[in-house]
Design an enzyme around this catalytic site. Sequence first.
Site, PDB file in Angstrom:
ATOM      1  N   TYR A 198       0.841  -1.192   0.000  1.00 42.95           N
ATOM      2  CA  TYR A 198       0.000   0.000   0.000  1.00 42.95           C
ATOM      3  C   TYR A 198       0.875   1.241   0.000  1.00 42.95           C
ATOM      4  O   TYR A 198       2.051   1.203   0.372  1.00 42.95           O
ATOM      5  CB  TYR A 198      -0.945   0.015   1.210  1.00 42.95           C
ATOM      6  CG  TYR A 198      -0.265   0.249   2.543  1.00 42.95           C
ATOM      7  CD1 TYR A 198      -0.087   1.542   3.048  1.00 42.95           C
ATOM      8  CD2 TYR A 198       0.199  -0.816   3.313  1.00 42.95           C
ATOM      9  CE1 TYR A 198       0.531   1.758   4.273  1.00 42.95           C
ATOM     10  CE2 TYR A 198       0.812  -0.614   4.529  1.00 42.95           C
ATOM     11  CZ  TYR A 198       0.979   0.680   5.015  1.00 42.95           C
ATOM     12  OH  TYR A 198       1.603   0.896   6.230  1.00 42.95           O
ATOM     13  N   CYS A 199       0.288   2.347  -0.450  1.00 42.38           N
ATOM     14  CA  CYS A 199       0.951   3.650  -0.395  1.00 42.38           C
ATOM     15  C   CYS A 199      -0.140   4.718  -0.256  1.00 42.38           C
ATOM     16  O   CYS A 199      -1.268   4.402   0.122  1.00 42.38           O
ATOM     17  CB  CYS A 199       1.839   3.886  -1.614  1.00 42.38           C
ATOM     18  SG  CYS A 199       1.003   3.725  -3.204  1.00 42.38           S
ATOM     19  N   THR A 200       0.175   5.959  -0.554  1.00 41.24           N
ATOM     20  CA  THR A 200      -0.778   7.046  -0.319  1.00 41.24           C
ATOM     21  C   THR A 200      -2.006   6.948  -1.218  1.00 41.24           C
ATOM     22  O   THR A 200      -3.140   6.943  -0.744  1.00 41.24           O
ATOM     23  CB  THR A 200      -0.093   8.407  -0.537  1.00 41.24           C
ATOM     24  OG1 THR A 200       1.100   8.472   0.244  1.00 41.24           O
ATOM     25  CG2 THR A 200      -1.023   9.545  -0.134  1.00 41.24           C
ATOM     26  N   ILE A 227      -4.217   4.569   0.705  1.00 43.94           N
ATOM     27  CA  ILE A 227      -4.809   4.911   1.996  1.00 43.94           C
ATOM     28  C   ILE A 227      -6.009   5.841   1.831  1.00 43.94           C
ATOM     29  O   ILE A 227      -7.001   5.748   2.567  1.00 43.94           O
ATOM     30  CB  ILE A 227      -3.747   5.577   2.898  1.00 43.94           C
ATOM     31  CG1 ILE A 227      -2.574   4.627   3.124  1.00 43.94           C
ATOM     32  CG2 ILE A 227      -4.345   6.006   4.232  1.00 43.94           C
ATOM     33  CD1 ILE A 227      -1.326   5.296   3.651  1.00 43.94           C
TER      34      ILE A 227
END
Length: 343
Positions: A198-200, A227
């Site tokens: 996952y990342c932003t 996110i």
Amino acid sequence: MQLYNKLSAKEREALIDQAGTERLTLSFYTYAHIRNTEIFRNHLFINWDKLEVLGRIYVATEGVNAQLSVPAPNFDAFKEHLDSISFFENIRLNIAIEHEAKSFLKLKVKIRNKIVADGLADDTFDVTNKGVHVDAFKFNELIEDPDTVLVDMRNHYESEIGHFKGAVTPDVDTFRDSLDIIEEDLKDHKEDKKLVMYCTGGIRCEKASAYYKHKGFKNVFQLEGGIIEYTRQVNEKGLENKFKGKNFVFDHRRAEKITEDVIANCHQCGAVCDTHVNCANEACHLLFIQCEKCAEAMDTCCSTACKEINSLPYEEQKALRKGKGNSNKIFKKGRSEVLKYKQ
């Protein structure tokens, strides 16, 4: 024909105050083949400038990465323009959890070699051969599986203030650094473990998933929309929120509060705190975490030396900076020997 921003940040700020219009902060990305980046870049600027769009947009032959704000009354016209471009049509827009009228103060559309710097040769792998996208519900299921390895593909200063429960959070300064570290750590589990990333907003995971598939990983997943989209889904669907703390964002807000948990500490005194600031000394500008007490005592500076410089008249500060390049501390965000409590 205007092709570049001509207003200063202060001038734009005054216009935003005068307009008094709600603005929406959002981001999106897409990997696509763009032949003439200059023509496409100018097309975006001309059309978005008319709609008073502000933000930071990167255009490369591999696609587009955009973080911007749009006046709410102009959103439909903005979406209509997006849909008029084949590879933007019906694109997912990551709408910010918290909106701020001044999240961006200029429209900057820049041509880059890549929309995500990875330090890799372009012909080493096919960036469109990506991993499996999962929504918030499936993501929550996957990360409870003992055969899953959950990896945060962001940098150390991002994960420090917020991350998912049980995530591996590499202590890295750049996305490129993460790629080799994760591969080395999981080299014996390319077939028997599920790699979930996952990342932003999803853009880094999109490239990382293609890279790890190229490197032989058999079960690669990524949180679709990152996110930002995860938070929207858990709020709308009443799912358990497994993220704790704040989501770091790359605009003037610096972060969005996802939960009430504060998982970081002031880098100067160690008090519980998750507020990022930039050192007020323009010659330093270091990004670090500072509590209100230290901000008052240090005049929002990272060190006594910077505080002394910041107290000088502006012209004296300019004279001291003249002919000197920016300190490397600026780019190594949150890393400096003066930060006693940086973990």
